[in-house]
Write a protein that holds these residues in place. Structure first.
Motif, PDB file in Angstrom:
ATOM      1  N   SER A  95       0.762  -1.245  -0.027  1.00 49.71           N
ATOM      2  CA  SER A  95       0.015  -0.045   0.080  1.00 49.71           C
ATOM      3  C   SER A  95       1.079   1.185  -0.005  1.00 49.71           C
ATOM      4  CB  SER A  95      -1.090  -0.108   1.227  1.00 49.71           C
ATOM      5  OG  SER A  95      -0.044   0.109   2.587  1.00 49.71           O
ATOM      6  N   PHE A  96       0.471   2.327  -0.392  1.00 49.95           N
ATOM      7  CA  PHE A  96       1.006   3.456  -0.389  1.00 49.95           C
ATOM      8  C   PHE A  96       0.534   4.142   1.022  1.00 49.95           C
ATOM      9  CE2 PHE A  96       0.917   3.508  -5.082  1.00 49.95           C
ATOM     10  CZ  PHE A  96       2.263   2.899  -5.088  1.00 49.95           C
ATOM     11  N   LEU A  97       1.496   4.623   2.140  1.00 55.16           N
ATOM     12  CA  LEU A  97       1.209   5.016   3.380  1.00 55.16           C
ATOM     13  C   LEU A  97       1.477   6.605   3.146  1.00 55.16           C
ATOM     14  CD1 LEU A  97       0.668   4.509   6.292  1.00 55.16           C
ATOM     15  CD2 LEU A  97       3.397   4.593   6.600  1.00 55.16           C
ATOM     16  N   LEU A  98       0.214   7.282   3.456  1.00 56.19           N
ATOM     17  CA  LEU A  98       0.159   8.566   3.688  1.00 56.19           C
ATOM     18  C   LEU A  98      -0.025   9.098   5.017  1.00 56.19           C
ATOM     19  CD1 LEU A  98      -2.282   9.396   0.838  1.00 56.19           C
ATOM     20  CD2 LEU A  98       0.333   9.579   0.655  1.00 56.19           C
ATOM     21  N   SER A  99       0.754  10.165   5.427  1.00 58.29           N
ATOM     22  CA  SER A  99       0.874  10.567   6.823  1.00 58.29           C
ATOM     23  C   SER A  99       0.493  12.025   6.907  1.00 58.29           C
ATOM     24  CB  SER A  99       2.056  10.448   7.389  1.00 58.29           C
ATOM     25  OG  SER A  99       1.838  10.975   8.934  1.00 58.29           O
ATOM     26  N   PRO A 100      -0.939  12.490   6.678  1.00 56.67           N
ATOM     27  CA  PRO A 100      -1.457  13.784   6.709  1.00 56.67           C
ATOM     28  C   PRO A 100      -1.034  14.556   7.970  1.00 56.67           C
ATOM     29  CG  PRO A 100      -2.965  12.253   5.758  1.00 56.67           C
ATOM     30  CD  PRO A 100      -1.953  11.496   6.332  1.00 56.67           C
ATOM     31  N   GLU A 101      -1.028  15.940   8.161  1.00 52.70           N
ATOM     32  CA  GLU A 101      -0.840  16.394   9.264  1.00 52.70           C
ATOM     33  C   GLU A 101      -1.782  16.314  10.451  1.00 52.70           C
ATOM     34  OE1 GLU A 101       0.265  20.596   8.424  1.00 52.70           O
ATOM     35  OE2 GLU A 101       1.914  20.066   7.114  1.00 52.70           O
ATOM     36  N   SER A 102      -3.013  16.269   9.954  1.00 47.28           N
ATOM     37  CA  SER A 102      -4.344  15.931  11.047  1.00 47.28           C
ATOM     38  C   SER A 102      -5.241  14.786  10.665  1.00 47.28           C
ATOM     39  CB  SER A 102      -4.790  17.229  11.063  1.00 47.28           C
ATOM     40  OG  SER A 102      -5.777  17.359   9.918  1.00 47.28           O
ATOM     41  N   VAL A 103      -5.765  14.553  11.557  1.00 43.29           N
ATOM     42  CA  VAL A 103      -6.981  13.314  11.511  1.00 43.29           C
ATOM     43  C   VAL A 103      -7.856  13.982  10.245  1.00 43.29           C
ATOM     44  CG1 VAL A 103      -9.029  12.417  12.500  1.00 43.29           C
ATOM     45  CG2 VAL A 103      -6.836  12.190  13.862  1.00 43.29           C
ATOM     46  N   GLU A 104      -8.123  15.212  10.453  1.00 44.92           N
ATOM     47  CA  GLU A 104      -9.068  16.030   9.675  1.00 44.92           C
ATOM     48  C   GLU A 104      -8.764  15.680   8.198  1.00 44.92           C
ATOM     49  OE1 GLU A 104      -9.923  16.913  13.609  1.00 44.92           O
ATOM     50  OE2 GLU A 104      -8.013  17.289  12.490  1.00 44.92           O
ATOM     51  N   GLU A 105      -7.442  16.076   7.956  1.00 40.97           N
ATOM     52  CA  GLU A 105      -6.922  16.149   6.572  1.00 40.97           C
ATOM     53  C   GLU A 105      -6.939  14.839   5.993  1.00 40.97           C
ATOM     54  OE1 GLU A 105      -3.033  17.609   4.078  1.00 40.97           O
ATOM     55  OE2 GLU A 105      -2.954  17.193   6.145  1.00 40.97           O
ATOM     56  N   ALA A 106      -6.543  13.687   6.656  1.00 44.31           N
ATOM     57  CA  ALA A 106      -6.670  12.330   6.222  1.00 44.31           C
ATOM     58  C   ALA A 106      -8.012  12.042   5.935  1.00 44.31           C
ATOM     59  CB  ALA A 106      -6.294  11.402   7.476  1.00 44.31           C
ATOM     60  N   GLU A 107      -8.987  12.309   6.745  1.00 44.61           N
ATOM     61  CA  GLU A 107     -10.497  12.027   6.479  1.00 44.61           C
ATOM     62  C   GLU A 107     -11.053  12.763   5.213  1.00 44.61           C
ATOM     63  OE1 GLU A 107     -12.152  13.499  10.311  1.00 44.61           O
ATOM     64  OE2 GLU A 107     -12.362  11.376  11.044  1.00 44.61           O
ATOM     65  N   VAL A 108     -10.494  14.035   4.794  1.00 43.21           N
ATOM     66  CA  VAL A 108     -10.939  14.590   3.544  1.00 43.21           C
ATOM     67  C   VAL A 108     -10.622  13.725   2.424  1.00 43.21           C
ATOM     68  CG1 VAL A 108     -10.136  16.627   2.072  1.00 43.21           C
ATOM     69  CG2 VAL A 108     -10.926  16.908   4.511  1.00 43.21           C
ATOM     70  N   PHE A 109      -9.014  13.193   2.491  1.00 47.00           N
ATOM     71  CA  PHE A 109      -8.680  12.423   1.278  1.00 47.00           C
ATOM     72  C   PHE A 109      -9.438  11.151   1.253  1.00 47.00           C
ATOM     73  CE2 PHE A 109      -4.515  14.826   1.997  1.00 47.00           C
ATOM     74  CZ  PHE A 109      -4.634  15.424   0.612  1.00 47.00           C
ATOM     75  N   ILE A 110      -9.859  10.243   2.423  1.00 52.32           N
ATOM     76  CA  ILE A 110     -10.487   9.135   2.319  1.00 52.32           C
ATOM     77  C   ILE A 110     -11.588   9.479   1.802  1.00 52.32           C
ATOM     78  CG2 ILE A 110     -11.447   7.455   4.079  1.00 52.32           C
ATOM     79  CD1 ILE A 110      -9.264   7.976   5.851  1.00 52.32           C
ATOM     80  N   ARG A 111     -12.585  10.642   2.120  1.00 58.47           N
ATOM     81  CA  ARG A 111     -13.804  10.770   1.472  1.00 58.47           C
ATOM     82  C   ARG A 111     -13.734  10.945   0.043  1.00 58.47           C
ATOM     83  NH1 ARG A 111     -14.838  13.513   6.257  1.00 58.47           N
ATOM     84  NH2 ARG A 111     -13.797  15.688   5.609  1.00 58.47           N
ATOM     85  N   LYS A 112     -12.563  11.471  -0.424  1.00 59.68           N
ATOM     86  CA  LYS A 112     -12.373  11.847  -1.888  1.00 59.68           C
ATOM     87  C   LYS A 112     -12.109  10.533  -2.562  1.00 59.68           C
ATOM     88  CE  LYS A 112      -9.944  16.223  -1.819  1.00 59.68           C
ATOM     89  NZ  LYS A 112      -8.736  17.044  -2.426  1.00 59.68           N
ATOM     90  N   PHE A 113     -11.586   9.521  -2.130  1.00 59.08           N
ATOM     91  CA  PHE A 113     -11.611   8.448  -2.690  1.00 59.08           C
ATOM     92  C   PHE A 113     -12.657   7.413  -2.387  1.00 59.08           C
ATOM     93  CE2 PHE A 113      -6.585   8.389  -1.672  1.00 59.08           C
ATOM     94  CZ  PHE A 113      -6.055   8.200  -2.948  1.00 59.08           C
ATOM     95  N   THR A 114     -13.412   7.479  -1.416  1.00 58.29           N
ATOM     96  CA  THR A 114     -14.585   6.596  -1.328  1.00 58.29           C
ATOM     97  C   THR A 114     -15.544   7.190  -2.081  1.00 58.29           C
ATOM     98  OG1 THR A 114     -15.002   7.669   0.862  1.00 58.29           O
ATOM     99  CG2 THR A 114     -13.865   5.613   0.836  1.00 58.29           C
TER     100      THR A 114
END
Length: 146
Positions: A86-105
């Motif tokens: 997998s490609f591991l991404l480490s965003p600066e915040s939980v909120e930023e990660a959740e934004v990317f996850i929503r974009k993917f899903t």
């Protein structure tokens, strides 16, 4: 030692679509070149028959993220779906990660592992995008959390 690491994906014929998609997800700057973009006299220099519309090379630069890829020249190239990497991404915040996850899903991806507090103390989760690539997200609790 100074070294940079950029993943390179050999797409099974859909590289242009995939790299455009990643550009929509991450933003940044996308540079792409098909084999048809090369001068005609260059076509004979490749050790394989070239298809003019095939993606020869693309690079996405978005902040510290670099993703490169092109279409595989093997007609029997496997798909990208795998649980081995997998490609591991480490965003600066939980909120930023959740934004990317929503974009993917919201664009055809699926949640593989819910993004939540993991036993090792980070927020962690995985999504598989519509091209079959597995993306992992990891955010240290000290960065931001609910």
């Amino acid at each position: 030692m100074s070294i940079q690491f950029f993943p390179y994906i050999s797409f099974p014929g859909n590289g242009s679509d995939a790299m455009t998609y990643y550009h929509e997800i991450f933003g940044g700057e996308l540079n792409a070149m098909t084999y048809g973009d090369f001068p005609a006299e260059s076509a004979g220099e490749f050790p394989f028959p070239v298809q003019p519309d095939a993606l020869a090379h693309a690079q996405l630069k978005a902040g510290d993220l670099r993703l490169t890829g092109g279409d595989a020249m093997d007609a029997d190239a496997p798909g990208l779906e795998s649980n081995v990497y997998s490609f591991l991404l480490s965003p600066e915040s939980v909120e930023e990660a959740e934004v990317f996850i929503r974009k993917f899903t919201s664009t055809g991806g699926e949640t593989v592992m819910p993004f939540e507090l993991a036993p090792w103390g980070s927020y962690y989760g995985q999504v598989r995008d519509r091209f079959g690539v597995l993306w992992s997200f990891d955010v240290e609790v000290g960065h931001s959390g609910p």
